[in-house]
Design a protein around this motif. Structure first.
Motif: not given
Ligand code: PEP
Ligand code: MG
Length: 765
Positions: A721-741
């Protein structure tokens, strides 16, 4: 050219091009017509041969005929290459002075000074370049530019179609490219399949009739004669019936029809085509299409309007032919079902075990049919707009539904490679079996219960087998789709009882009837301009309280003694809708208890979060409901304003869009503030990559197609879960769907979950 003239000319050129029997004729017509309409000395079209990275001169009015098909330019060469690279118009007064000008002696173009090149774009890709040239040095006008841009935009689909069908290679006889054809669509339900095409075409839909060889020519001729005779009889009857209510001029149409049906008219042409080897239905389609195209080009309005009469006549003949048709292709093993659009109802009526893949020219990845196909584990590719559906009957095909690709007439090398991949797939499925009995617990101890989405009994069976903790979404419209009328209360009670009892002691969330938009009932079609925003879900059922109540009563009765029923309401927009439902529910509960003389526990009530308005009213809804469930398929459609069924905008529809990730993150916080559990039952929950983000957001449960449960469970068992939360935090500051993916894919690839990432099974051709 005056505007109206331009429009008229455009329309005529497009029609003539559409009516041309082949790409070459179409391009010849196009260059001649453009040269004439624009009064220019040269009009040429160059198409991009992607395999050889060259632009080929495909047709020209004005350049030397012998250069056509023989002259080509590297993708980055010359002014044509410049138009392609820039993807914009190049308008030059004196072309030969431009640094990119290349002298091609074969064409004789050195005498032409002015040059206007327009890219032919299809789905953001350059397909070719249209060029006009004149001897005199001058800039072409803005009107000329916009005329050509409009024309190219209109013709790009037809060119892309021909392109995809390999016509460029056929034209360049010297090219020794591969003989198979590759069509790109949108990946629907994952998987690989090799098989033979069976075309599914809707009854009496002329345009959908495939070309097929006549098995017995004389039999087809008899069928045609009988059908024509029957239509003649119908028209005579109609004429007689209308004698009192229509004036004779208004009935003139009937005599036109009868003349068209004269033995020497349409039937003669259709018969000739049958004698040439076509089956009767295909021959009718071809002959009617030919005449429709001729009529459509006529200047005379009256004659142009006869197009619809012609089509009507064609449909009438077809209807009789189809009633007599006993030659429906059998759905035998390894069938690849192909259609323009295949409805959920049509699909579930099929012998599903024989269908190895589905391919449609329409539709997008989250249509209802695809969701059902996914549940059934049938690889599906949709939106293959260029597929030449009429010519595919019985063709050998490979479907790569990971990449949304369809290979027609694949060579042995490709077949062998895909057979290997299929084997790998089977191995992965075997490895996943160990997750049937595991719980979805992360390495750092977080538990996330996984539920199953159901509709058919097979979902229930697979859900139980794969250890679902309950049903998170029962799509009650599916059994409605399988019938010829609205099922009665007792009929429904039996169906619901099966669902509830298979998951006794576990929650079963039953959604009330969610029809409308792409979920049509065969016996209650809702025909609307803008159906996704129309009469659907709760809007429909509240307008039909009798249908709603019979469903609620059946659900309540089915739950007696099991007490695991939860009720979920689709497409809720306003609190008042919920209040109305709650009133009906209380009334029905009291009535059923009275009738049955038993105490029935009031089911927990939830709403789907699909309409964006709900995001802003969580506090009010939370006071009235027990739980929330996010319908991400529709929520994404409405938040991103993108039709979930439209292949043209499929690339805009994304589970990884920053707005979606941010909206869901805030939503969970809001729901939890009011202490309400929230689940998600859209397709986003069944994708291991997004499932990890949803877990980090704090969703209480995920509900998905049975075909995704094991993959998602494996991902959860491997990602702390700790990794998942870190990934979510990163995703929340990215502005491009492809980069999030790709950020998520990278994590999966580097943490032993490469087989969860689709593109690892990509085959390059
Ligand atoms: C959704 O919209 O996410 C959903 C689950 O409902 P459906 O796909 O049946 O519209
Ligand atoms: Mg929905």
């Amino acid at each position: 050219m005056a505007n109206t003239m331009q429009l008229e000319t455009l329309r005529r050129i497009v029609q003539e091009v559409d009516a041309s029997p082949s790409l070459h004729e179409a391009l010849d017509v196009m260059v001649d017509q453009v040269a004439q309409a624009m009064n220019v000395e040269v009009c040429s079209i160059y198409l991009l041969d992607e395999r050889n990275h060259r632009y080929i001169l495909m047709a020209s009015h004005g350049l030397r005929p012998e250069s056509v098909g023989n002259v080509s330019l590297d993708i980055s060469e010359g002014l044509v290459g410049l138009v392609g690279q820039r993807e914009e118009i190049v308008n030059l007064e004196n072309a030969s002075k431009h640094e990119r000008f290349i002298y091609l002696p074969e064409t004789g173009e050195e005498i032409y000074n002015s040059f206007l090149g327009v890219p032919v774009m299809y789905r953001r890709k350059v397909m070719g370049v249209l060029v006009i040239q004149n001897k005199e040095s001058h800039d072409f006008s803005e009107a000329a530019e916009s005329f050509l841009v409009t024309l190219c935009a209109q013709l790009s689909g037809a060119i892309a179609h021909a392109h995809a069908a390999g016509n460029i290679e056929i034209f360049r006889k010297s090219t020794s490219g591969p003989s198979y054809q590759l069509y790109q669509g949108v990946a629907g339900a994952d998987g690989i399949a090799l098989g033979r095409a069976v075309i599914l075409y809707p009854a009496a839909d002329l345009s959908a009739i495939p070309d097929r060889e006549a098995e017995d020519i004389s039999e087809e001729l008899v069928l045609l004669n009988n059908a024509v005779a029957a239509v003649r009889g119908d028209i005579k009857n109609l004429d007689a019936k209308m004698q009192d209510s229509l004036m004779s001029e208004e009935r003139a149409l009937f005599s036109v029809f009868l003349r068209m049906l004269d033995d020497t008219a349409l039937p003669a042409e259709i018969s000739t085509m049958i004698r040439d080897g076509h089956w009767a239905q295909g021959a009718v389609r071809r002959v009617i299409e030919k005449h429709v195209n001729i009529f459509a080009q006529m200047e005379d309005d009256y004659l142009r309007e006869r197009v619809s009469d012609l089509k009507d006549l064609g449909r009438r003949i077809l209807a009789y032919l189809q009633t007599a048709d006993t030659s429906h292709k059998e759905i035998t093993e390894d069938t690849i079902l192909i259609g323009e659009e295949i409805s959920t109802a049509a699909l579930v009526e099929m012998p599903i075990h024989n269908i190895s893949a589905i391919v449609t020219t329409e539709g997008a990845a989250n249509s209802h049919m695809v969701i059902v196909a996914r549940a059934l584990g049938i690889p599906t590719v949709v939106g293959v707009t260029e597929l030449p559906i009429h010519t595919l009957d019985d063709a050998e095909i490979i479907v790569d539904a990971y990449q949304g690709r369809v290979f027609l007439h694949p060579p042995r090398r490709l077949r062998t490679r895909y057979k290997e991949i299929k084997k790998e797939e089977e191995q992965i499925a075997k490895d996943l079996k160990q997750y049937e009995t595991k719980s979805a617990i992360t390495p750092d101890g977080h538990t996330l219960p996984l539920f199953v989405n159901t509709g058919l009994m097979i979902d229930v069976v697979r859900g139980v087998q794969r250890g679902a903790k309950g049903v998170g979404l029962y799509r009650s419209e599916i059994p409605f789709m399988l019938r010829e009328r609205f099922p009665g209360e007792e009929e429904q009670r039996l169906i619901y009882r099966q669902q509830l009892s298979h998951f006794a002691n576990k929650p079963v969330v039953m959604r009330t009837l969610d029809i409308g938009a792409d979920k049509d009932l065969p016996y209650f079609s809702i025909d609307e301009e803008n159906s996704a925003l129309g009469w659907r879900g709760i809007r429909f059922t509240l307008d039909h309280p009798e249908i709603f109540s019979s469903q609620i009563r059946a659900m309540l009765k089915a739950s007696i003694g099991l007490n695991n029923l939860h009720i979920l309401l689709p497409m809720v927009t306003s609190v008042s809708e919920l209040e109305e439902v709650l009133y009906l529910l209380d009334r029905d509960l009291a009535a059923v208890q009275e009738e049955e003389q038993v105490k029935i526990n009031k089911p927990k009530i939830g709403i789907m979060i699909e309409v964006p308005s709900v995001l802003y009213q969580i506090n009010e809804f939370a006071e009235l409901v027990d739980f929330f469930s996010v319908g991400s398929n529709d929520l994404i459609q409405y938040l991103l304003a993108v039709d979930r069924n439209n292949p043209r905008v499929a690339s805009v529809y994304s589970h990884f869009h920053p707005a979606i990730i941010r909206a869901l993150t805030r939503l969970i916080q809001e729901c939890h503030k009011f202490d309400k559990p929230v689940s998600i039952c859209g397709e986003m929950a069944g994708n291991p990559l997004t499932a990890i983000l949803l877990m980090a957001m704090g969703f209480n449960t995920l509900s998905m197609s049975s075909s995704n449960i094991l993959r998602v469970r494996k991902a959860i068992c491997h990602v702390p879960l700790s990794d998942a939360k870190r990934l979510l935090d990163e995703a929340l500051v990215i502005d491009n769907p492809l980069i999030i993916k790709s950020m998520l894919e990278h994590y999966f690839r580097t943490h032993g979950l490469a087989d969860m990432v689709k593109s690892t099974r990509v085959v390059s051709v």
